[in-house]
Design a protein around this motif. Structure first.
Motif, mmCIF file in Angstrom:
data_model
loop_
_atom_site.group_PDB
_atom_site.id
_atom_site.type_symbol
_atom_site.label_atom_id
_atom_site.label_comp_id
_atom_site.label_asym_id
_atom_site.label_seq_id
_atom_site.Cartn_x
_atom_site.Cartn_y
_atom_site.Cartn_z
ATOM 1 N N PRO A 34 2.295 24.899 13.387
ATOM 2 C CA PRO A 34 3.733 24.870 13.116
ATOM 3 C C PRO A 34 4.532 25.134 14.395
ATOM 4 N N GLN A 35 5.634 24.448 14.556
ATOM 5 C CA GLN A 35 6.420 24.515 15.783
ATOM 6 C C GLN A 35 6.808 25.939 16.164
ATOM 7 N N GLU A 36 7.234 26.763 15.190
ATOM 8 C CA GLU A 36 7.665 28.123 15.538
ATOM 9 C C GLU A 36 6.504 28.964 16.070
ATOM 10 N N MET A 37 5.292 28.746 15.573
ATOM 11 C CA MET A 37 4.128 29.461 16.096
ATOM 12 C C MET A 37 3.779 28.968 17.498
ATOM 13 N N PHE A 38 3.826 27.647 17.686
ATOM 14 C CA PHE A 38 3.559 27.073 18.998
ATOM 15 C C PHE A 38 4.550 27.631 20.018
ATOM 16 N N ASP B 277 6.145 30.956 24.582
ATOM 17 C CA ASP B 277 7.036 31.983 25.139
ATOM 18 C C ASP B 277 6.238 33.156 25.694
ATOM 19 N N ASP B 278 5.170 33.563 24.973
ATOM 20 C CA ASP B 278 4.319 34.652 25.450
ATOM 21 C C ASP B 278 3.638 34.257 26.760
ATOM 22 N N LEU B 279 3.141 33.044 26.819
ATOM 23 C CA LEU B 279 2.504 32.551 28.045
ATOM 24 C C LEU B 279 3.477 32.598 29.216
ATOM 25 N N LEU B 280 4.686 32.110 29.000
ATOM 26 C CA LEU B 280 5.682 32.093 30.075
ATOM 27 C C LEU B 280 6.037 33.508 30.512
ATOM 28 N N ALA B 281 6.127 34.440 29.547
ATOM 29 C CA ALA B 281 6.420 35.837 29.886
ATOM 30 C C ALA B 281 5.270 36.455 30.688
ATOM 31 N N ASN B 282 4.027 36.128 30.323
ATOM 32 C CA ASN B 282 2.860 36.676 31.018
ATOM 33 C C ASN B 282 2.658 36.102 32.407
ATOM 34 N N THR B 283 3.007 34.835 32.590
ATOM 35 C CA THR B 283 2.748 34.192 33.877
ATOM 36 C C THR B 283 3.973 34.169 34.786
ATOM 37 N N GLY B 284 5.156 34.345 34.199
ATOM 38 C CA GLY B 284 6.377 34.230 34.984
ATOM 39 C C GLY B 284 6.693 32.791 35.344
ATOM 40 N N GLY B 285 5.989 31.853 34.699
ATOM 41 C CA GLY B 285 6.186 30.439 34.995
ATOM 42 C C GLY B 285 7.294 29.818 34.171
ATOM 43 N N ARG C 186 8.293 26.067 31.790
ATOM 44 C CA ARG C 186 7.624 25.038 30.981
ATOM 45 C C ARG C 186 7.044 23.931 31.860
ATOM 46 N N ALA C 187 7.673 23.666 32.978
ATOM 47 C CA ALA C 187 7.180 22.617 33.876
ATOM 48 C C ALA C 187 5.840 22.997 34.510
ATOM 49 N N ASP C 188 5.522 24.299 34.561
ATOM 50 C CA ASP C 188 4.260 24.765 35.145
ATOM 51 C C ASP C 188 3.090 24.653 34.175
ATOM 52 N N VAL C 189 3.381 24.447 32.892
ATOM 53 C CA VAL C 189 2.382 24.519 31.831
ATOM 54 C C VAL C 189 1.861 23.137 31.464
ATOM 55 N N THR C 190 0.553 23.039 31.359
ATOM 56 C CA THR C 190 -0.082 21.845 30.825
ATOM 57 C C THR C 190 -0.652 22.198 29.462
ATOM 58 N N PHE C 191 -0.274 21.444 28.444
ATOM 59 C CA PHE C 191 -0.803 21.627 27.106
ATOM 60 C C PHE C 191 -2.196 21.012 27.066
ATOM 61 N N VAL C 192 -3.202 21.778 26.627
ATOM 62 C CA VAL C 192 -4.580 21.296 26.583
ATOM 63 C C VAL C 192 -4.960 20.856 25.173
ATOM 64 N N LYS C 193 -4.781 21.763 24.184
ATOM 65 C CA LYS C 193 -5.111 21.390 22.814
ATOM 66 C C LYS C 193 -4.522 22.383 21.832
ATOM 67 N N ALA C 194 -4.405 21.923 20.605
ATOM 68 C CA ALA C 194 -4.018 22.775 19.481
ATOM 69 C C ALA C 194 -4.759 22.253 18.274
ATOM 70 N N TYR D 56 -5.072 30.913 23.192
ATOM 71 C CA TYR D 56 -4.401 31.706 22.163
ATOM 72 C C TYR D 56 -5.037 31.444 20.802
ATOM 73 N N HIS D 57 -5.304 32.522 20.067
ATOM 74 C CA HIS D 57 -5.833 32.446 18.715
ATOM 75 C C HIS D 57 -4.774 33.009 17.779
ATOM 76 N N LEU D 58 -4.448 32.266 16.731
ATOM 77 C CA LEU D 58 -3.370 32.631 15.810
ATOM 78 C C LEU D 58 -3.889 32.711 14.387
#
Length: 110
Positions: free
Chosen positions: A17-21, A26-34, A36-44, A84-86
């Motif tokens: 679901p979009q809100e979980m994604f 958001d957590d990833l960006l907070a942890n890395t300080g990066g 969205r342009a720095d992030v590559t989506f691998v899989k869901a 990430y595991h949800l």
């Protein structure tokens, strides 16, 4: 770099679901300080976890011994992969012990 996008869907479709994604992104960006342009989506993918640890047990911690429906979302930033595991209820963990099918940690659903 590709901007991560997952279409908004309901949880019965097998997609996150979009809100979980957005929450894990958001957590990833907070942890890395990066950004969205720095992030590559691998899989869901939709996953059934064997217990409340969501496939990421910590030593000395007790978890509910119930099957937990949920998701796995993987991103990369540079050379680092973030797994990430949800749960289907929206809780999540950044798993330091990478999940791979067949380890007993969870069962991907197709």
């Amino acid at each position: 770099m590709m901007t991560p996008q997952v279409p908004e869907t309901d949880s019965t479709s097998g997609e996150v679901p979009q809100e979980m994604f957005d929450a894990v992104l958001d957590d990833l960006l907070a942890n890395t300080g990066g950004t969205r342009a720095d992030v590559t989506f691998v899989k869901a993918e939709q996953v059934t976890w064997n217990d409340g640890s969501l496939g990421c047990p910590e030593p000395g911690v007790m978890y509910t011994q119930a099957i937990i429906d949920g998701y796995q979302v993987v991103f990369s930033v540079g050379d680092t992969t973030y797994d990430y595991h949800l749960s289907d209820r929206g809780s999540f963990v950044l798993c330091q012990n990478s999940f791979s099918p067949g380890t007993g940690a969870g069962t991907p659903t197709q």
